[in-house]
Design a protein around this motif. Structure first.
Motif, PDB file in Angstrom:
ATOM      1  N   VAL A   2       8.398  -4.909   0.587  1.00 41.45           N
ATOM      2  CA  VAL A   2       7.383  -3.858   0.549  1.00 41.45           C
ATOM      3  C   VAL A   2       7.402  -3.047   1.837  1.00 41.45           C
ATOM      4  CG1 VAL A   2       4.943  -3.367   0.215  1.00 41.45           C
ATOM      5  CG2 VAL A   2       5.977  -5.291  -0.953  1.00 41.45           C
ATOM      6  N   GLY A   3       7.518  -3.757   2.956  1.00 40.59           N
ATOM      7  CA  GLY A   3       7.519  -3.075   4.251  1.00 40.59           C
ATOM      8  C   GLY A   3       8.636  -2.059   4.354  1.00 40.59           C
ATOM      9  N   ILE A  43      -1.346   1.754  13.016  1.00 45.66           N
ATOM     10  CA  ILE A  43      -0.248   1.283  12.179  1.00 45.66           C
ATOM     11  C   ILE A  43      -0.025  -0.203  12.418  1.00 45.66           C
ATOM     12  CG2 ILE A  43       1.715   1.740  13.716  1.00 45.66           C
ATOM     13  CD1 ILE A  43       3.027   3.065  11.175  1.00 45.66           C
ATOM     14  N   GLY A  44       0.216  -0.908  11.332  1.00 44.48           N
ATOM     15  CA  GLY A  44       0.394  -2.352  11.433  1.00 44.48           C
ATOM     16  C   GLY A  44       1.825  -2.739  11.129  1.00 44.48           C
ATOM     17  N   SER A  45       2.227  -3.823  11.719  1.00 51.69           N
ATOM     18  CA  SER A  45       3.569  -4.338  11.454  1.00 51.69           C
ATOM     19  C   SER A  45       3.528  -5.182  10.180  1.00 51.69           C
ATOM     20  CB  SER A  45       3.985  -5.172  12.655  1.00 51.69           C
ATOM     21  OG  SER A  45       4.713  -6.282  12.251  1.00 51.69           O
ATOM     22  N   ASP A  46       4.662  -5.333   9.504  1.00 45.09           N
ATOM     23  CA  ASP A  46       4.664  -6.229   8.354  1.00 45.09           C
ATOM     24  C   ASP A  46       5.094  -7.629   8.789  1.00 45.09           C
ATOM     25  OD1 ASP A  46       7.573  -6.489   8.086  1.00 45.09           O
ATOM     26  OD2 ASP A  46       7.524  -4.406   7.444  1.00 45.09           O
ATOM     27  N   TYR A  47       4.961  -8.578   7.871  1.00 41.46           N
ATOM     28  CA  TYR A  47       5.197  -9.978   8.198  1.00 41.46           C
ATOM     29  C   TYR A  47       6.628 -10.215   8.672  1.00 41.46           C
ATOM     30  CZ  TYR A  47       4.301 -14.967   7.879  1.00 41.46           C
ATOM     31  OH  TYR A  47       4.117 -16.282   8.180  1.00 41.46           O
ATOM     32  N   ALA A  63      -1.376  -7.538  14.219  1.00 40.76           N
ATOM     33  CA  ALA A  63      -0.336  -6.839  14.962  1.00 40.76           C
ATOM     34  C   ALA A  63      -0.427  -5.373  14.605  1.00 40.76           C
ATOM     35  CB  ALA A  63       1.029  -7.397  14.612  1.00 40.76           C
ATOM     36  N   GLY A 122       7.020  -9.092   2.866  1.00 42.99           N
ATOM     37  CA  GLY A 122       7.028  -8.244   4.057  1.00 42.99           C
ATOM     38  C   GLY A 122       8.291  -7.415   4.134  1.00 42.99           C
ATOM     39  N   LEU A 124       6.001 -14.813   1.822  1.00 42.70           N
ATOM     40  CA  LEU A 124       5.429 -13.776   2.689  1.00 42.70           C
ATOM     41  C   LEU A 124       6.524 -12.963   3.369  1.00 42.70           C
ATOM     42  CD1 LEU A 124       2.413 -15.522   4.438  1.00 42.70           C
ATOM     43  CD2 LEU A 124       2.374 -13.837   2.619  1.00 42.70           C
TER      44      LEU A 124
END
Lengths: 113, 159
Positions: free
Chosen positions: B25-26, B73-77, B143, B22, B18
């Motif tokens: 890709v993030g 907007i979301g944070s990545d892992y 998040a 994250g 993960l």
């Protein structure tokens, strides 16, 4: 209905102040969307489902504010503000408020000034 | 024997996978988004957006209306884990700074697009509102943050 977040409407004159109008709505996100968003949280980026949900909810809050203004006989709402707060886990309140007024066209002399 | 070890390590492996997804890709998405923001901002350079309460001196306003743009907007892992580690010692969370900056620029561009679509020439009195949806740190829960940009769009009479 003219809506601005200024204290006046540019090019027009505020004739009558009808007071505060507001509208709110509380929305819960549904489980499917939450699941997708949870997955999206691994890679990051925009959560489109939520963007749409909240935009739609904010529009509803605005519409309620505008119908309150209409009932007062206003033709404009000025100094509109938005506020968002989370009420419980998974639900958000969208709130819009402003001042209902009636506005008139400026006469020629004033418009030139 | 091998299987038993693998079973023990499974949570760690999932965590690392993960984290890698994250990060990879993030980061790619972030870079792509920044590039698209730069492009769209340079295209929109002549369109005035300000945070003043009054239209500039000398312009004749034909019409005024409210315009807005928003984004969740979301944070990545990787960022979430990094931030929860960083918050042990305190200090700036640079990864979240860039996240919110990107969101704010995007919201502004969307607001401008809405104003332009309805024929506006400029946007004044721009205001931002930020609210967090879920927690920005921690492994459980969402998040994400919502940013709304709103302002008054003006169409001008060209004398």
């Amino acid at each position: 209905m003219i809506v601005t977040n200024l204290e006046t409407v540019p090019g027009k004159r505020v004739a009558r102040n009808l007071g505060l109008v507001m509208g709110n709505t509380i929305r819960a996100k549904h489980v499917g969307r939450d699941l997708m968003a949870g997955l999206k949280n691994i890679v990051g980026g925009e959560l489109r489902g939520y963007t749409e949900l909240l935009a739609e909810a904010r529009k509803e809050a605005m519409d309620r504010m505008l119908s309150a203004a209409e009932q007062l006989g206003a033709n404009a709402v000025v100094n509109v503000r938005f506020s968002t707060s989370s009420v419980t886990q998974g639900a958000a309140e969208l709130f819009a408020y402003g001042t209902a007024v009636t506005v008139e066209e400026l006469d020629g002399a004033e418009a030139g000034a | 024997m091998m299987f038993a070890i693998l079973e023990q390590l499974a949570p760690l492996i999932i965590f690392l996978v993960l984290l890698a997804i994250g990060f990879g890709v993030g980061r790619t998405k972030e870079r792509r988004h920044l590039k698209s923001l730069d492009e769209r901002e340079s295209q929109a350079r002549e369109f005035t957006v300000d945070s003043l309460k009054r239209p500039p001196e000398g312009v004749v306003v034909r019409e005024a209306f409210l315009c807005s743009g928003s984004i969740v907007i979301g944070s990545d892992y990787f960022k979430s884990v990094g931030a929860s580690l960083k918050s042990l010692v305190g200090g700036r969370l640079g990864t979240f700074e860039s996240l919110l900056e990107r969101a704010r620029r995007e919201a502004t561009l969307r607001m401008m697009a809405q104003a332009k679509q309805r024929g506006a020439d400029m946007v004044i009195n721009t205001r931002f509102e930020t609210s967090s949806i879920g927690r920005m740190t921690g492994n459980n829960g969402l998040a994400a943050s919502e940013i709304v940009a709103y302002g008054t769009a003006l169409t001008l009479d060209r004398a």
